[in-house]
Scaffold this active site. Structure first.
Site, short mmCIF file in Angstrom:
data_model
loop_
_atom_site.label_atom_id
_atom_site.label_comp_id
_atom_site.label_asym_id
_atom_site.label_seq_id
_atom_site.Cartn_x
_atom_site.Cartn_y
_atom_site.Cartn_z
N ARG A 80 0.62 3.45 5.89
CA ARG A 80 0.76 2.35 4.94
C ARG A 80 -0.42 2.38 3.98
O ARG A 80 -1.57 2.31 4.40
CB ARG A 80 0.78 0.99 5.69
CG ARG A 80 0.87 -0.15 4.75
CD ARG A 80 0.84 -1.53 5.35
NE ARG A 80 0.65 -2.43 4.23
CZ ARG A 80 -0.15 -3.48 4.20
NH1 ARG A 80 -0.80 -3.85 5.28
NH2 ARG A 80 -0.27 -4.20 3.10
N HIS A 126 -1.96 -4.89 -3.57
CA HIS A 126 -2.95 -5.30 -2.56
C HIS A 126 -4.19 -5.79 -3.32
O HIS A 126 -5.25 -5.17 -3.27
CB HIS A 126 -3.25 -4.14 -1.61
CG HIS A 126 -3.84 -4.56 -0.30
ND1 HIS A 126 -3.29 -4.24 0.92
CD2 HIS A 126 -4.96 -5.27 0.00
CE1 HIS A 126 -4.04 -4.72 1.91
NE2 HIS A 126 -5.06 -5.36 1.37
N ASN A 172 0.75 -7.92 -0.70
CA ASN A 172 -0.01 -8.08 0.54
C ASN A 172 -0.72 -9.43 0.54
O ASN A 172 -1.51 -9.73 -0.35
CB ASN A 172 -1.06 -6.97 0.67
CG ASN A 172 -1.89 -7.12 1.93
OD1 ASN A 172 -1.40 -6.83 3.03
ND2 ASN A 172 -3.11 -7.61 1.81
N GLU A 173 -0.45 -10.23 1.56
CA GLU A 173 -1.20 -11.45 1.85
C GLU A 173 -1.41 -12.36 0.64
O GLU A 173 -2.55 -12.57 0.18
CB GLU A 173 -2.55 -11.09 2.47
CG GLU A 173 -2.43 -10.32 3.76
CD GLU A 173 -3.75 -10.19 4.52
OE1 GLU A 173 -4.81 -10.55 3.99
OE2 GLU A 173 -3.69 -9.73 5.68
N ASN A 312 0.81 -9.58 9.00
CA ASN A 312 -0.58 -9.17 9.18
C ASN A 312 -1.24 -10.24 10.04
O ASN A 312 -1.26 -11.41 9.64
CB ASN A 312 -1.33 -9.12 7.85
CG ASN A 312 -0.87 -7.98 6.96
OD1 ASN A 312 0.00 -7.20 7.33
ND2 ASN A 312 -1.45 -7.90 5.78
N TYR A 314 -4.49 -11.22 13.01
CA TYR A 314 -5.76 -10.78 13.59
C TYR A 314 -6.26 -11.64 14.73
O TYR A 314 -6.89 -11.14 15.64
CB TYR A 314 -6.83 -10.74 12.48
CG TYR A 314 -6.63 -9.58 11.52
CD1 TYR A 314 -7.27 -8.37 11.73
CD2 TYR A 314 -5.76 -9.68 10.44
CE1 TYR A 314 -7.09 -7.30 10.88
CE2 TYR A 314 -5.56 -8.61 9.58
CZ TYR A 314 -6.23 -7.41 9.81
OH TYR A 314 -6.03 -6.35 8.97
N GLU A 378 -0.38 -5.10 9.67
CA GLU A 378 -1.83 -5.04 9.88
C GLU A 378 -2.20 -5.77 11.15
O GLU A 378 -1.65 -6.84 11.44
CB GLU A 378 -2.60 -5.72 8.74
CG GLU A 378 -2.82 -4.89 7.52
CD GLU A 378 -3.66 -5.62 6.47
OE1 GLU A 378 -4.55 -6.40 6.84
OE2 GLU A 378 -3.39 -5.38 5.29
N TRP A 428 -5.02 -1.89 11.31
CA TRP A 428 -5.94 -1.89 10.17
C TRP A 428 -7.30 -1.50 10.69
O TRP A 428 -7.84 -2.23 11.51
CB TRP A 428 -5.97 -3.26 9.51
CG TRP A 428 -6.88 -3.26 8.32
CD1 TRP A 428 -8.21 -3.54 8.31
CD2 TRP A 428 -6.52 -2.92 6.97
NE1 TRP A 428 -8.73 -3.39 7.04
CE2 TRP A 428 -7.70 -3.02 6.21
CE3 TRP A 428 -5.32 -2.55 6.34
CZ2 TRP A 428 -7.73 -2.76 4.85
CZ3 TRP A 428 -5.36 -2.29 4.98
CH2 TRP A 428 -6.55 -2.40 4.25
N GLU A 435 -14.80 -3.70 2.36
CA GLU A 435 -14.21 -4.90 2.96
C GLU A 435 -14.42 -6.10 2.04
O GLU A 435 -14.99 -7.12 2.42
CB GLU A 435 -14.78 -5.09 4.37
CG GLU A 435 -14.18 -6.23 5.19
CD GLU A 435 -12.67 -6.25 5.26
OE1 GLU A 435 -12.03 -5.20 5.30
OE2 GLU A 435 -12.13 -7.38 5.27
N TRP A 436 -13.98 -5.98 0.79
CA TRP A 436 -13.97 -7.06 -0.18
C TRP A 436 -15.33 -7.77 -0.24
O TRP A 436 -16.34 -7.11 -0.37
CB TRP A 436 -12.80 -8.02 0.11
CG TRP A 436 -11.49 -7.29 0.26
CD1 TRP A 436 -10.79 -7.12 1.43
CD2 TRP A 436 -10.73 -6.60 -0.74
NE1 TRP A 436 -9.64 -6.41 1.20
CE2 TRP A 436 -9.57 -6.07 -0.11
CE3 TRP A 436 -10.88 -6.37 -2.12
CZ2 TRP A 436 -8.60 -5.34 -0.79
CZ3 TRP A 436 -9.91 -5.65 -2.82
CH2 TRP A 436 -8.80 -5.15 -2.14
S1 NCW Z 1 -10.12 -10.11 4.46
C1 NCW Z 1 -8.67 -9.96 5.18
N1 NCW Z 1 -8.20 -8.74 5.54
C2 NCW Z 1 -8.99 -7.61 5.78
C3 NCW Z 1 -8.85 -6.68 4.59
O1 NCW Z 1 -9.55 -5.50 4.74
C4 NCW Z 1 -7.41 -6.32 4.27
O2 NCW Z 1 -7.32 -5.78 2.99
C5 NCW Z 1 -6.56 -7.57 4.35
O3 NCW Z 1 -5.20 -7.23 4.21
C6 NCW Z 1 -8.34 -7.11 6.99
O4 NCW Z 1 -6.97 -7.53 6.76
C7 NCW Z 1 -6.88 -8.35 5.62
N2 NCW Z 1 -7.99 -11.02 5.46
C8 NCW Z 1 -8.45 -12.32 5.21
C9 NCW Z 1 -8.39 -13.12 6.46
C10 NCW Z 1 -8.72 -14.53 6.23
C11 NCW Z 1 -10.19 -14.75 6.02
C12 NCW Z 1 -10.52 -16.18 5.88
C13 NCW Z 1 -11.85 -16.29 5.20
C14 NCW Z 1 -12.19 -17.69 4.81
C15 NCW Z 1 -13.30 -17.73 3.81
#
Ligand code: NCW
Length: 476
Positions: A80, A126, A172-173, A312, A314, A378, A428, A435-436
């Protein structure tokens, strides 16, 4: 969790690793790529935890053959990955030129996957909106423009790649785009009511508007695919949503309600609308007129606009009523139980603990409510302190192995004991990557990346997953 040696995965189950363009590609000014909103945002002081940006990342735009070799070595069935919109259409819009070099690059990559027997699983968006669209008309805030431009971009991709790509994810998300990008302001484009964070933005209205527009853009792209491409290309298409299990903090009625309210805001916002054709009533109760609505004609397009449930997930949150965080539906989240114990081992990411029972519960909740096959697009774990230790220690990632032992067994139990239809699983991530807002400190990879040399080192979690999928594969 007890292991279930007799249980195998369903026939044709897809598994592989996941990545996203901006997190791995680097080469942001190569081959006529246009800028995305993450380019400049990640370069601004204070926007990433380590002050580093996505200019190089894991250098995968150049090193794609190495990544491909890794995927082959790992024996995945599928991969993916996402396409960078501004590589395909540098200025992003429906009247802007398509970049042949962008098409050529992804063609080469897709062909490389197929030649190695790996099924491409392609995400169109994404988080890397072309900067030009943000500058030109406000990006996701401008319904008429962005819905048309996104749909056009999707169409260009279906035309270019759809003869070979049979698995599409539109977005994505969307929760992250809307809440983190336009509410909390921690992700690009960094809009927020907090004037220290952002010169403009309105956190009380913009996230809900942006989410609304993303749903519509997704739905229009699916409509185009189903009408113009699916009859000949015969692929599947859908959206993928982040969402974690919500457990009441205790068994008081208000906290039982709080857990459902958390699910309404975190998941129902997108899942009820796309799969069931309505917004959660609790969202309207909290947000009133700030929650937009679709016209009956728009609902027709939105409802049922995903061939599957893209998941997705976690972690799990313990939910308590009485919070004042509107983005969470005024629900307080904690990992600490009433008896002061923690839900599970803590990850590097503050929002993540290892609690596989929650994964099984979420699979059950989603399947019962939305009645669609589930593709887990994910799932993963960032090991605490992994960037602070030498490589030879980091690759022994026991905490991540523990996490995946739990989630893979939870998935198998959900399939066999609870009857949940799960058809795919993408841990993932293939590699540690950008990582953003966390920069490169937080690592989610099953492969360690040494950012000094760009050398890749398989971690124990990669070995665990490869073995696990081998052991549980159904003989075709
Ligand atoms: S940050 C996030 N992620 C990580 C990223 O690497 C990926 O691109 C995303 O699709 C791993 O998977 C997703 N998700 C955000 C989760 C919620 C975080 C809440 C933070 C509050 C400030």
């Amino acid at each position: 969790m007890a292991s279930l040696p007799d249980h195998k995965l369903p026939k044709d189950f897809l598994w592989g690793f996941a990545t996203a363009a901006f997190q791995i590609e680097g080469s942001t000014d190569v081959d006529d790529r246009g800028k995305s909103i993450w380019d400049d945002f990640s370069r601004l002081p204070g926007k990433t935890a380590d002050g580093r940006n996505g200019d190089v990342a894991t250098d995968s735009y150049r090193l794609w053959k190495e990544d491909l070799a890794l995927l082959k070595q790992y024996g995945v069935k599928s991969y993916r990955f996402s396409i960078s919109w501004s590589r395909i259409i540098p200025l992003g819009g429906r009247n802007d030129p398509v970049n042949p070099k962008g098409i050529e690059y992804y063609n080469g990559f897709i062909n490389g996957l197929l030649e190695n027997g790996i099924i491409p699983f392609l995400t169109l968006y994404h988080w890397d909106l072309p900067q030009a669209l943000h500058d030109r008309y406000g990006g996701w805030l401008n319904k008429d423009e962005v819905v048309k431009d996104y749909t056009n971009y999707a169409k260009v991709c279906f035309e270019a790649f759809g003869d070979r790509v049979k698995h599409w994810l539109t977005i994505n998300e969307p929760w992250c785009v809307a809440i983190l990008g336009y509410g909390r302001g921690v992700f690009a484009p960094g809009r927020s009511s907090d004037r220290q964070r952002s010169p403009e933005g309105n956190s009380s209205t913009e996230p809900w508007i942006v989410g609304h527009h993303i749903i519509l853009a997704h739905a229009h792209a699916v409509k185009v695919y189903r009408e113009q491409f699916k009859p000949t290309q015969k692929g599947q298409i859908g959206i993928t949503l982040n969402g974690d299990w919500a457990m009441p903090y205790d068994d008081t009625p208000e906290n039982i309600d709080a857990a459902q309210h958390a699910l309404d805001f975190a998941i129902g916002w997108y899942a009820d609308s796309v799969h069931l054709g309505f917004y959660p009533p609790y969202m309207r109760e909290v947000l009133g007129d700030r929650m937009p609505d679709f016209t009956p004609e728009e609902w027709e397009i939105v409802k049922g606009s995903s061939d599957f449930y893209g998941m997705n997930t976690y972690t799990t949150n313990l939910c308590r009523a009485g919070g004042d965080d509107e983005f969470q539906g005024n629900v307080d989240y904690t990992f600490t139980r009433p008896d002061e114990t923690q839900l599970g081992p803590q990850a590097q990411s503050p929002w993540l603990q290892d609690y596989p029972q929650g994964f099984r519960a979420l699979l059950n909740y989603i399947y019962k409510r939305y009645k669609l096959p589930i593709l887990v697009t994910e799932n993963g774990f960032s090991v605490k302190g992994e960037s602070d230790i030498p490589i030879d220690e980091a690759v022994k990632d026991d905490a991540r192995v523990h996490y995946f032992q739990g989630t893979t067994e939870a998935m198998l139990s959900a399939i066999h004991e609870d009857g949940v239809d799960v058809q795919a699983y993408f841990p993932w991530s293939l590699l540690d990557n950008f990582e953003w807002a966390d920069g490169y400190i937080t690592r989610f990879g099953v492969t360690y990346v040494d950012y000094e040399t760009q050398k890749r080192y398989p971690k124990d979690s990669a070995k665990f997953l490869i073995e696990w999928f081998k052991e549980h594969e159904t003989i075709p």
